[in-house]
Motif scaffolding. Structure first.
Motif, PDB file in Angstrom:
ATOM      1  N   SER A  34     -35.480  16.203   8.678  1.00 30.79           N
ATOM      2  CA  SER A  34     -34.616  17.383   8.700  1.00 30.79           C
ATOM      3  C   SER A  34     -35.253  18.495   9.526  1.00 30.79           C
ATOM      4  O   SER A  34     -36.471  18.500   9.770  1.00 30.79           O
ATOM      5  N   LYS A  35     -34.450  19.451   9.938  1.00 31.86           N
ATOM      6  CA  LYS A  35     -34.971  20.582  10.709  1.00 31.86           C
ATOM      7  C   LYS A  35     -36.041  21.334   9.918  1.00 31.86           C
ATOM      8  O   LYS A  35     -37.071  21.734  10.465  1.00 31.86           O
ATOM      9  N   LYS A  36     -35.763  21.529   8.630  1.00 30.86           N
ATOM     10  CA  LYS A  36     -36.706  22.290   7.812  1.00 30.86           C
ATOM     11  C   LYS A  36     -38.043  21.574   7.687  1.00 30.86           C
ATOM     12  O   LYS A  36     -39.107  22.194   7.800  1.00 30.86           O
ATOM     13  N   MET A  37     -38.000  20.268   7.445  1.00 29.94           N
ATOM     14  CA  MET A  37     -39.259  19.552   7.267  1.00 29.94           C
ATOM     15  C   MET A  37     -40.047  19.467   8.570  1.00 29.94           C
ATOM     16  O   MET A  37     -41.267  19.642   8.585  1.00 29.94           O
ATOM     17  N   ILE A  38     -39.356  19.215   9.681  1.00 26.01           N
ATOM     18  CA  ILE A  38     -40.062  19.182  10.967  1.00 26.01           C
ATOM     19  C   ILE A  38     -40.671  20.551  11.269  1.00 26.01           C
ATOM     20  O   ILE A  38     -41.811  20.661  11.735  1.00 26.01           O
ATOM     21  N   GLY A  39     -39.911  21.595  10.999  1.00 22.50           N
ATOM     22  CA  GLY A  39     -40.448  22.942  11.191  1.00 22.50           C
ATOM     23  C   GLY A  39     -41.652  23.199  10.321  1.00 22.50           C
ATOM     24  O   GLY A  39     -42.625  23.850  10.730  1.00 22.50           O
ATOM     25  N   ARG A  40     -41.609  22.667   9.128  1.00 21.80           N
ATOM     26  CA  ARG A  40     -42.735  22.815   8.208  1.00 21.80           C
ATOM     27  C   ARG A  40     -43.968  22.077   8.709  1.00 21.80           C
ATOM     28  O   ARG A  40     -45.096  22.564   8.607  1.00 21.80           O
TER      29      ARG A  40
END
Length: 468
Positions: A362-368
């Motif tokens: 997900s975008k959030k996990m990759i960003g994390r």
């Protein structure tokens, strides 16, 4: 991989593992340093539960398999959060790159059910996808009851996902890692002192090398010994091909006048313009030649170039310069590759596997992963173009993030990297390696060495049952 080593199909043994770990460390150092000021942004950044999936999978255990990588280790560190939100347990097993590929190829060929999700390896994508050994994921991605509204499959850069689809356009995996080839000069100051700029064409590259070679005791160029990765952009840039029309027509096609010209050009770079012993250099040795200031220009995957600024031992942190791969008479063909996560056709818990994949990528996990762990080989456009990633990848005034994105997009426009996803490429690549060595050491002319390599490759392909 990160990057090219794994994409090459030649990452075997402890030396490959060491260089992969070294590259991952250098990348983490770079990103962590640049993101230190943004750490507060990550505090309290929770992973949202997959829509409609929270606790639905209570009591379910899924098994997955992949090769050892920093990305997978980072994901495993966050698994307790995912398991708490969904109720499922995840057994993510990691193996050495060649071991994983060998075992997974056998497992997939039998339509086995041992794994619910697995890595779809770049160099095996043509075989595994076209054989129907993975599950199409498009229906999962479109189902709002199984996938968050912000999943956005189109956010994955085209060059990272193209080889994870079949001829019908069906998607069998989504990418988690991307490698893109750029050009970096460790001593950009020597180029500037010569009144020149970073080269943009093959002609300019040779002129720059001629002008700066030996200045301050620095060789103009350096490369590693994996010629079937390093030389191919030059081959294609001069108008040559590896195969006639992959994946359908696998007749080797690198015995043309254009290919001979490319080989002669490249051979000059790695003999006249490179340091002694370069023919046996590993990735790490070539990188160290640059960071020590002994060698100047290299065209290679981004993983091996950012250490010029990031590595704690770098003596060229303030003089390094970055740009795209130079353009040849026939265009620009920088190497790029990526690996994905998919669901084997024989998997028993496909819904649960998709819940895991859509969370992990997900975008959030990759960003994390970028902000908290320093992960940089990302495939999502929204992350690559984000302020925090752009800041991390700006070195000595050169904004590397858009260059990285440009390379990934190039691979998606024409599909020129298809040659590397056919199952027989490793055998053919070995013949190319040996041909370049014979040319560089003047044992044979370029035309003779490439003709011999083609005949040897044809013999191997016929033994493998390939129709030519």
């Amino acid at each position: 991989m990160t990057g090219k080593t794994k994409g090459s199909g030649n990452a075997t043994g402890s030396s490959a593992a060491e260089t992969i770990r070294a590259a991952a460390l250098h990348r983490r150092q770079l990103l962590r340093a640049a993101l230190a000021g943004s750490a507060a942004m990550a505090v309290g950044f929770r992973v949202s539960p997959v829509r409609g999936q929270a606790k639905k999978f209570a009591g379910v255990t899924i098994s997955g398999s992949g090769f050892q990588s920093t990305h997978h280790e980072y994901i495993k560190a966050f698994l307790p959060e995912f398991e708490a939100e969904t109720g499922m347990k995840v057994d993510f097993q990691l193996q050495a790159f060649p071991v994983f590929n060998q075992r997974m190829d056998l497992e997939l060929s039998t339509k086995g059910s041992a794994y619910d999700f697995a890595n779809l390896t770049f160099i095996y994508s043509g075989r595994w996808v076209n054989a129907g050994w993975f599950t199409p994921l498009d229906e999962f991605a479109k189902d709002r009851n199984k996938t968050p509204d912000d999943w956005d499959a189109n956010d994955f850069v085209s060059g990272t996902i193209q080889h994870l689809k079949n001829a019908k356009g069906e998607t069998f995996a989504f990418p988690w890692e991307a490698g893109g080839m750029l050009m970096a000069a460790s001593r950009g100051d020597l180029i500037e002192k010569a009144g020149l700029k970073m080269p943009t064409t093959f002609d300019e590259l040779m002129k720059v090398c001629e002008a700066v070679n030996g200045k301050d005791g620095v060789s103009a160029f350096v490369a590693d010994r994996l010629h079937h990765w390093n030389w191919i952009p030059y081959l294609m840039g001069f108008g040559g091909k590896v195969f006639r029309d992959p994946p359908g027509d696998l007749m080797p096609a690198f015995d043309t006048p254009e290919a001979a010209k490319a080989a002669e050009y490249y051979a000059r770079l790695i003999t006249e313009m490179s340091p002694p012993g370069v023919m046996s250099f590993s990735d790490d040795q070539a990188m160290r030649a640059q960071i020590s200031g002994r060698s100047n220009i290299r065209t290679q995957a981004i993983t091996w170039l950012t250490p010029l600024v990031a590595h704690k031992e770098s003596k060229v942190a303030t003089t390094a310069r970055f740009s795209v791969m130079p353009v040849g008479p026939n265009g620009n063909f920088p190497g790029s590759n990526s690996h994905g996560l998919g669901i084997p056709a024989g998997a028993k818990n496909k819904d649960a596997a998709w819940a895991f994949i859509s969370w992990a990528l997900s975008k959030k996990m990759i960003g994390r992963l970028v902000q908290e762990k320093g992960y940089g080989a990302v495939c999502r456009r929204s992350v690559i173009t984000s302020d925090y990633f752009t800041k991390a990848m700006t070195m000595n005034g050169d904004s590397v993030a858009p260059l990285f994105l440009q390379v990934l997009e190039l691979g998606g426009k024409t599909g020129y990297m298809k040659y590397r996803t056919v199952p027989v490429f490793p055998q053919v690549g070995d013949k190319i390696n040996k041909a370049i060595e014979r040319i560089a050491t003047k044992q044979q002319t370029a035309a003779a060495a490439l003709a011999q390599a083609k005949e040897e490759a044809i013999g191997d392909l016929k033994k493998a049952g390939i129709n030519l």
